[in-house]
Motif scaffolding. Structure first.
Motif, PDB file in Angstrom:
ATOM      1  N   ASN A  96      -2.488  -5.057   2.967  1.00 27.80           N
ATOM      2  CA  ASN A  96      -2.435  -5.038   1.505  1.00 27.80           C
ATOM      3  C   ASN A  96      -1.603  -3.888   0.950  1.00 27.80           C
ATOM      4  O   ASN A  96      -1.622  -3.624  -0.235  1.00 27.80           O
ATOM      5  N   ALA A  97      -0.843  -3.177   1.824  1.00 26.94           N
ATOM      6  CA  ALA A  97      -0.041  -2.042   1.368  1.00 26.94           C
ATOM      7  C   ALA A  97       1.400  -2.170   1.864  1.00 26.94           C
ATOM      8  O   ALA A  97       1.646  -2.707   2.941  1.00 26.94           O
ATOM      9  N   THR A 109      -0.365  -0.791  -3.102  1.00 20.72           N
ATOM     10  CA  THR A 109      -1.379  -1.711  -2.599  1.00 20.72           C
ATOM     11  C   THR A 109      -1.522  -2.848  -3.594  1.00 20.72           C
ATOM     12  O   THR A 109      -1.432  -2.643  -4.808  1.00 20.72           O
ATOM     13  N   CYS A 122      -1.794  -4.083  -8.909  1.00 19.95           N
ATOM     14  CA  CYS A 122      -1.113  -3.222  -7.953  1.00 19.95           C
ATOM     15  C   CYS A 122      -1.464  -1.777  -8.277  1.00 19.95           C
ATOM     16  O   CYS A 122      -1.565  -1.413  -9.451  1.00 19.95           O
TER      17      CYS A 122
END
Length: 170
Positions: A82-83, A97, A105
């Motif tokens: 997720n990053a 992220t 975000c």
């Protein structure tokens, strides 16, 4: 605003302080613009649609609404991650992220000073896809006039990391 007033008075440069989604300025304009990813600071889709509608209300027929906006780097993420690293510059690391379910975000900034200590800062945004911007523009009564990748006018492609989009009020 105080710093601006040291350079130009109200008569030379009138200023309104308010929310870009709701604040009304007197008159109509041939150009309204929201640059440097600013529309992402509106954290809900409803607020972003309201910004498009507010811009359209301020335009004369034939007027243009211009947005400069980043394209989310989600394609760079492997499944389950997720990053995404945005910048690994000396002394300043940036990682974004993403929550793909809400289009939220967080941009994480790590600063290292000359003494070796680290400072952290972050900012929260709602990302918008170019096609979603087109739908928001349509809801506001605007038509896509032009889209390029950057201020240099390079073509917008599937690999572009940003876009300058221009919508026209019929």
């Amino acid at each position: 605003l105080a710093q601006l007033r040291r350079k130009a008075d109200e008569a030379a440069l009138p200023v309104l302080v308010g929310d870009m989604a709701t604040t009304r300025a007197p008159g109509e304009f041939s150009l309204v613009y929201v640059v440097f990813n600013t529309i992402s600071n509106l954290r809900t889709q409803q607020e972003q649609v309201a910004c498009f509608r507010n811009a359209a209300r301020h335009l004369t027929p034939g007027g243009r609404f211009v947005i400069e906006l980043w394209v989310p780097a989600i394609r760079r993420m492997p499944p389950g991650q997720n990053a995404v690293p945005v910048s690994l510059a000396e002394g300043h690391l940036i990682f974004d992220t993403y929550d793909v379910a809400t289009q939220q975000c967080t941009s994480h900034h790590y600063f290292r000073d000359a003494g070796g200590s680290t400072r952290y800062d972050s900012g929260d945004f709602r990302y918008i896809w170019p096609a979603e911007c087109d739908l928001m523009a349509q809801l506001a009564g605007l038509e896509l006039d032009q889209r390029v990748a950057d201020w240099d006018g390079s073509p917008f492609t599937a690999d572009s990391e940003s876009h300058i989009s221009v919508w026209r009020k019929p």
